[in-house]
Scaffold this motif. Sequence first.
Motif, PDB file in Angstrom:
ATOM      1  N   LEU A  72       0.827  -1.204   0.000  1.00  9.91           N
ATOM      2  CA  LEU A  72       0.000   0.000   0.000  1.00  9.91           C
ATOM      3  C   LEU A  72       0.863   1.258   0.000  1.00  9.91           C
ATOM      4  CD1 LEU A  72      -2.885   1.127   0.159  1.00  9.91           C
ATOM      5  CD2 LEU A  72      -2.617   1.141   2.646  1.00  9.91           C
ATOM      6  N   ILE A  73       1.922   1.248   0.779  1.00 11.37           N
ATOM      7  CA  ILE A  73       2.821   2.408   0.821  1.00 11.37           C
ATOM      8  C   ILE A  73       3.492   2.607  -0.529  1.00 11.37           C
ATOM      9  CG2 ILE A  73       4.974   3.268   1.833  1.00 11.37           C
ATOM     10  CD1 ILE A  73       4.033   1.996   4.476  1.00 11.37           C
ATOM     11  N   ILE A  74       3.969   1.546  -1.142  1.00 12.68           N
ATOM     12  CA  ILE A  74       4.621   1.649  -2.452  1.00 12.68           C
ATOM     13  C   ILE A  74       3.642   2.157  -3.495  1.00 12.68           C
ATOM     14  CG2 ILE A  74       5.663   0.308  -4.328  1.00 12.68           C
ATOM     15  CD1 ILE A  74       6.956  -1.431  -2.158  1.00 12.68           C
ATOM     16  N   GLY A  75       2.433   1.624  -3.502  1.00 13.01           N
ATOM     17  CA  GLY A  75       1.429   2.059  -4.472  1.00 13.01           C
ATOM     18  C   GLY A  75       1.054   3.526  -4.302  1.00 13.01           C
ATOM     19  N   VAL A  76       0.860   3.955  -3.064  1.00 16.34           N
ATOM     20  CA  VAL A  76       0.514   5.357  -2.821  1.00 16.34           C
ATOM     21  C   VAL A  76       1.676   6.274  -3.205  1.00 16.34           C
ATOM     22  CG1 VAL A  76      -0.014   7.011  -0.986  1.00 16.34           C
ATOM     23  CG2 VAL A  76      -1.251   4.864  -1.107  1.00 16.34           C
ATOM     24  N   LEU A  77       2.909   5.866  -2.928  1.00 17.19           N
ATOM     25  CA  LEU A  77       4.066   6.673  -3.317  1.00 17.19           C
ATOM     26  C   LEU A  77       4.185   6.783  -4.835  1.00 17.19           C
ATOM     27  CD1 LEU A  77       6.828   5.623  -0.758  1.00 17.19           C
ATOM     28  CD2 LEU A  77       5.732   7.845  -0.995  1.00 17.19           C
TER      29      LEU A  77
END
Length: 190
Positions: A72-77
């Motif tokens: 989720l963090i990678i996708g949002v970044l």
Amino acid sequence: MNPQAPVYVRAEDDAWLTVVYYHFHAWSGRRPFWAGLFTLLGGFPIAYFPYADLRLGNVSLAMATTGGAGALIIGVLLITLGLALWFQQTIRVFAGVASILLALVSLPVSNLGGFGMGFILSLIGGALALSWAPGQPADEEPADRPQAAAGPTKAEAVDGVRGIPGPRETETAHATETTAHADGGRNSAG
């Protein structure tokens, strides 16, 4: 966008859709639009697939992984970097490198980078961001000296190739001769 392209001037009878198209085309031509789009689209499958579940009748298929928060963090970044490429063109090198690194990190963290879709899209977006350069408007030629009528310069006339300088006028036939060339190419040591 070609910096030498003519600027669109709205006519009175243009439809609103034509005006919107030309304004969007002018906006997207001044920034790494495709790099931002690919990076943005690459973030969605990376963030979505670890949390997705598919229901087939009474059977539920879930792709939940231990790296769900990381995905989720990678996708949002990646989505944020894609938007930043659209609105802050000056960070294109940072955003391109960060997109490529996040895409590589998404392979072990997020179901092989969103089953390869997010990984490939993010890599392409990062590469496009790194390769994009803003266009520079062409300098205007003075009207009193047109380039075509002036003819080739002396260097162009000698070589026949534009951009490669010809020999300088100060050099003579003997200026490049060294001791290795003296006496028929034989050299003496003493």
